[in-house]
Design a protein around this motif. Structure first.
Motif, PDB file in Angstrom:
ATOM      1  N   GLY A   1       0.855  -1.186   0.000  1.00  0.00           N
ATOM      2  CA  GLY A   1       0.000   0.000   0.000  1.00  0.00           C
ATOM      3  C   GLY A   1       0.887   1.230   0.000  1.00  0.00           C
ATOM      4  O   GLY A   1       1.834   1.321   0.786  1.00  0.00           O
ATOM      5  N   ILE A   2       0.628   2.168  -0.926  1.00  0.00           N
ATOM      6  CA  ILE A   2       1.466   3.369  -1.019  1.00  0.00           C
ATOM      7  C   ILE A   2       0.597   4.611  -0.837  1.00  0.00           C
ATOM      8  O   ILE A   2      -0.403   4.781  -1.525  1.00  0.00           O
ATOM      9  N   LEU A   3       0.994   5.444   0.115  1.00  0.00           N
ATOM     10  CA  LEU A   3       0.370   6.754   0.254  1.00  0.00           C
ATOM     11  C   LEU A   3       1.240   7.734  -0.524  1.00  0.00           C
ATOM     12  O   LEU A   3       2.354   8.050  -0.110  1.00  0.00           O
ATOM     13  N   ASN A   4       0.734   8.191  -1.648  1.00  0.00           N
ATOM     14  CA  ASN A   4       1.540   8.948  -2.601  1.00  0.00           C
ATOM     15  C   ASN A   4       1.324  10.459  -2.491  1.00  0.00           C
ATOM     16  O   ASN A   4       0.239  10.959  -2.759  1.00  0.00           O
ATOM     17  N   PHE A   5       2.367  11.170  -2.100  1.00  0.00           N
ATOM     18  CA  PHE A   5       2.288  12.630  -2.027  1.00  0.00           C
ATOM     19  C   PHE A   5       2.845  13.303  -3.283  1.00  0.00           C
ATOM     20  O   PHE A   5       2.756  14.513  -3.418  1.00  0.00           O
ATOM     21  N   ALA A   6       3.479  12.543  -4.156  1.00  0.00           N
ATOM     22  CA  ALA A   6       4.031  13.140  -5.378  1.00  0.00           C
ATOM     23  C   ALA A   6       2.878  13.443  -6.341  1.00  0.00           C
ATOM     24  O   ALA A   6       1.975  12.636  -6.482  1.00  0.00           O
ATOM     25  N   PRO A   7       2.897  14.598  -6.981  1.00  0.00           N
ATOM     26  CA  PRO A   7       1.771  14.985  -7.838  1.00  0.00           C
ATOM     27  C   PRO A   7       1.809  14.301  -9.201  1.00  0.00           C
ATOM     28  O   PRO A   7       1.667  14.962 -10.236  1.00  0.00           O
ATOM     29  N   VAL A   8       2.010  12.992  -9.214  1.00  0.00           N
ATOM     30  CA  VAL A   8       1.965  12.205 -10.455  1.00  0.00           C
ATOM     31  C   VAL A   8       1.247  10.890 -10.158  1.00  0.00           C
ATOM     32  O   VAL A   8       1.353  10.362  -9.055  1.00  0.00           O
ATOM     33  N   PRO A   9       0.519  10.359 -11.151  1.00  0.00           N
ATOM     34  CA  PRO A   9      -0.091   9.043 -10.956  1.00  0.00           C
ATOM     35  C   PRO A   9       0.982   7.960 -11.003  1.00  0.00           C
ATOM     36  O   PRO A   9       1.970   8.100 -11.720  1.00  0.00           O
ATOM     37  N   LEU A  10       0.805   6.911 -10.209  1.00  0.00           N
ATOM     38  CA  LEU A  10       1.777   5.818 -10.158  1.00  0.00           C
ATOM     39  C   LEU A  10       1.230   4.605 -10.896  1.00  0.00           C
ATOM     40  O   LEU A  10       0.057   4.282 -10.780  1.00  0.00           O
ATOM     41  N   GLN A  11       2.084   3.963 -11.663  1.00  0.00           N
ATOM     42  CA  GLN A  11       1.724   2.701 -12.313  1.00  0.00           C
ATOM     43  C   GLN A  11       2.261   1.561 -11.469  1.00  0.00           C
ATOM     44  O   GLN A  11       3.476   1.364 -11.401  1.00  0.00           O
ATOM     45  N   VAL A  12       1.364   0.844 -10.831  1.00  0.00           N
ATOM     46  CA  VAL A  12       1.786  -0.317 -10.038  1.00  0.00           C
ATOM     47  C   VAL A  12       0.886  -1.491 -10.380  1.00  0.00           C
ATOM     48  O   VAL A  12      -0.142  -1.320 -11.021  1.00  0.00           O
ATOM     49  N   GLY A  13       1.262  -2.668  -9.951  1.00  0.00           N
ATOM     50  CA  GLY A  13       0.467  -3.852 -10.253  1.00  0.00           C
ATOM     51  C   GLY A  13      -0.861  -3.852  -9.511  1.00  0.00           C
ATOM     52  O   GLY A  13      -1.077  -3.047  -8.596  1.00  0.00           O
ATOM     53  N   PRO A  14      -1.761  -4.781  -9.912  1.00  0.00           N
ATOM     54  CA  PRO A  14      -3.100  -4.830  -9.315  1.00  0.00           C
ATOM     55  C   PRO A  14      -3.093  -5.277  -7.854  1.00  0.00           C
ATOM     56  O   PRO A  14      -4.087  -5.096  -7.148  1.00  0.00           O
ATOM     57  N   ASP A  15      -1.968  -5.827  -7.392  1.00  0.00           N
ATOM     58  CA  ASP A  15      -1.921  -6.282  -6.000  1.00  0.00           C
ATOM     59  C   ASP A  15      -1.384  -5.205  -5.058  1.00  0.00           C
ATOM     60  O   ASP A  15      -1.106  -5.463  -3.887  1.00  0.00           O
ATOM     61  N   VAL A  16      -1.231  -3.980  -5.592  1.00  0.00           N
ATOM     62  CA  VAL A  16      -0.750  -2.873  -4.761  1.00  0.00           C
ATOM     63  C   VAL A  16      -1.813  -1.776  -4.747  1.00  0.00           C
ATOM     64  O   VAL A  16      -2.348  -1.399  -5.790  1.00  0.00           O
ATOM     65  N   SER A  17      -2.148  -1.290  -3.560  1.00  0.00           N
ATOM     66  CA  SER A  17      -3.111  -0.201  -3.422  1.00  0.00           C
ATOM     67  C   SER A  17      -2.367   1.129  -3.351  1.00  0.00           C
ATOM     68  O   SER A  17      -1.346   1.228  -2.674  1.00  0.00           O
ATOM     69  N   VAL A  18      -2.883   2.121  -4.042  1.00  0.00           N
ATOM     70  CA  VAL A  18      -2.286   3.453  -3.985  1.00  0.00           C
ATOM     71  C   VAL A  18      -3.347   4.455  -3.557  1.00  0.00           C
ATOM     72  O   VAL A  18      -4.461   4.444  -4.081  1.00  0.00           O
ATOM     73  N   ALA A  19      -3.025   5.282  -2.582  1.00  0.00           N
ATOM     74  CA  ALA A  19      -3.881   6.418  -2.232  1.00  0.00           C
ATOM     75  C   ALA A  19      -3.055   7.666  -2.490  1.00  0.00           C
ATOM     76  O   ALA A  19      -1.944   7.790  -1.983  1.00  0.00           O
ATOM     77  N   SER A  20      -3.576   8.554  -3.337  1.00  0.00           N
ATOM     78  CA  SER A  20      -2.817   9.759  -3.657  1.00  0.00           C
ATOM     79  C   SER A  20      -3.391  10.957  -2.928  1.00  0.00           C
ATOM     80  O   SER A  20      -4.604  11.143  -2.883  1.00  0.00           O
ATOM     81  N   VAL A  21      -2.499  11.733  -2.340  1.00  0.00           N
ATOM     82  CA  VAL A  21      -2.915  12.948  -1.665  1.00  0.00           C
ATOM     83  C   VAL A  21      -2.704  14.093  -2.634  1.00  0.00           C
ATOM     84  O   VAL A  21      -1.580  14.395  -3.012  1.00  0.00           O
TER      85      VAL A  21
END
Lengths: 214, 214
Positions: free
Chosen positions: A176-196
């Motif tokens: 699980g990644i909490l993303n503060f960088a102002p870009v969308p992340l490409q990750v696999g389907p088994d990884v959750s991303v929450a972007s701030v």
């Protein structure tokens, strides 16, 4: 396949908001709360609140409402924040240091267990403030993730480095990644991303101000 | 009373998300987008997208969809971010400095015009980085707000100082506050507050991770 499958995402989001409201009630020593009170501050109808909590098998007691300490425990268990879980942070810049100093994480069940950076000037240093942590090189991440059973990481690096670092986090075992960088992340389907998205809130304020005043 | 009165708040929130998606399409030089494409990444049905945009009087062209540059302009106009608007920041600590360095604001139509702090060691200093700004004492806020017609302020001070500083911002003429302090603010009905709750995203990640893995 898990329990979240049939629950609408907005209902899950509202769980966190209910928890805030419940904690505020607990701070004021209230022992019970009605669905109306629980929804009021959030601008939700009592019917919506009852429907949301019913998804998770939580039902109020007739004539009493919800018991505050009980519902807090149950919501935390649903969210998985009833036990302290360890998270890591990548990026010891200004934002990273602000996040290290932020006390709200611990209060919500998250312990910042390790900090990483790839700047050789920062690696090996200790962070400031009450929560002092050593800054590790990115190459140490897989071993530390394993050692502390860390599954969630906070990404606070510049936009240009975000995708590369996210891939290293995933390779190290982060799910699980909490993303503060102002870009969308490409990750696999088994990884959750929450972007701030820090700008989104300013847009909403802008809309409100433009709506009420000419 | 303004135009937002009859539009559900979630639809307004989704406007910002549509805008992100439109901008990503524009970056890839797409000239049109269908309601299905617009909703896909956000997990929304095409019917929901059409309904949302119809609130704002935006209708797709049959057989074409929405024209990307046109819809971007219109959404920005609705949000009030088609012209650069000036915002101020209170709190030149780690979080404040991270926000000053954050390039996303300018890209979204917000120019950070002034920084305030009450620490005498910081007042009078210049901030680092490409966007260098002088740090002003809080007492200068009313004059600077008037001079630059600033209506929105970002609050990045410790929780213990947040309410007091928010009141000073309102007294200085600020009508929208982006609150990073982990406390609710009590302000009058003519002031909008958007609170950034950094822990809420971690809770959502925690739920997702607990749902898919035992």
């Amino acid at each position: 396949m898990g329990k979240s499958e049939n629950i609408p995402l907005p209902a899950v989001r509202r769980l966190s908001l209910y928890l805030r409201q419940l904690e505020a009630y607990a701070d004021e020593n209230h022992r019970t709360i009605s669905s109306r009170q629980l929804g009021e501050v959030l601008g939700l109808s009592d019917a919506q609140v009852r429907k949301d909590l019913a998804y998770f098998g939580q039902f109020g007691h007739p004539g009493i409402g919800y018991r505050v300490p009980e519902l807090i425990q149950r919501v935390r268990r649903i969210l998985g924040t009833d036990k302290l879980s360890r998270v890591l942070l990548v990026g010891a810049g200004n934002l990273g240091r602000a996040l290290i100093a932020f006390r709200g994480f611990q209060k919500r069940g998250f312990e910042l267990a390790a900090v990483f950076d790839k700047d050789p000037d920062k690696v090996g240093q200790m962070t400031d403030g009450p929560n002092r942590l050593k800054i590790w090189d990115l190459s140490e991440m897989p071993a530390i993730v394993r050692k502390h059973s860390i599954r969630v990481g906070i990404l606070a690096v510049p936009a240009s480095a975000a995708q590369q670092v996210a891939e290293e986090m995933v390779a190290a075992g982060i799910r699980g990644i909490l993303n503060f960088a102002p870009v969308p992340l490409q990750v696999g389907p088994d990884v959750s991303v929450a972007s701030v998205d820090l700008a989104i809130h300013l847009e909403q304020l802008s809309f409100e101000l433009n709506s009420v005043a000419p």
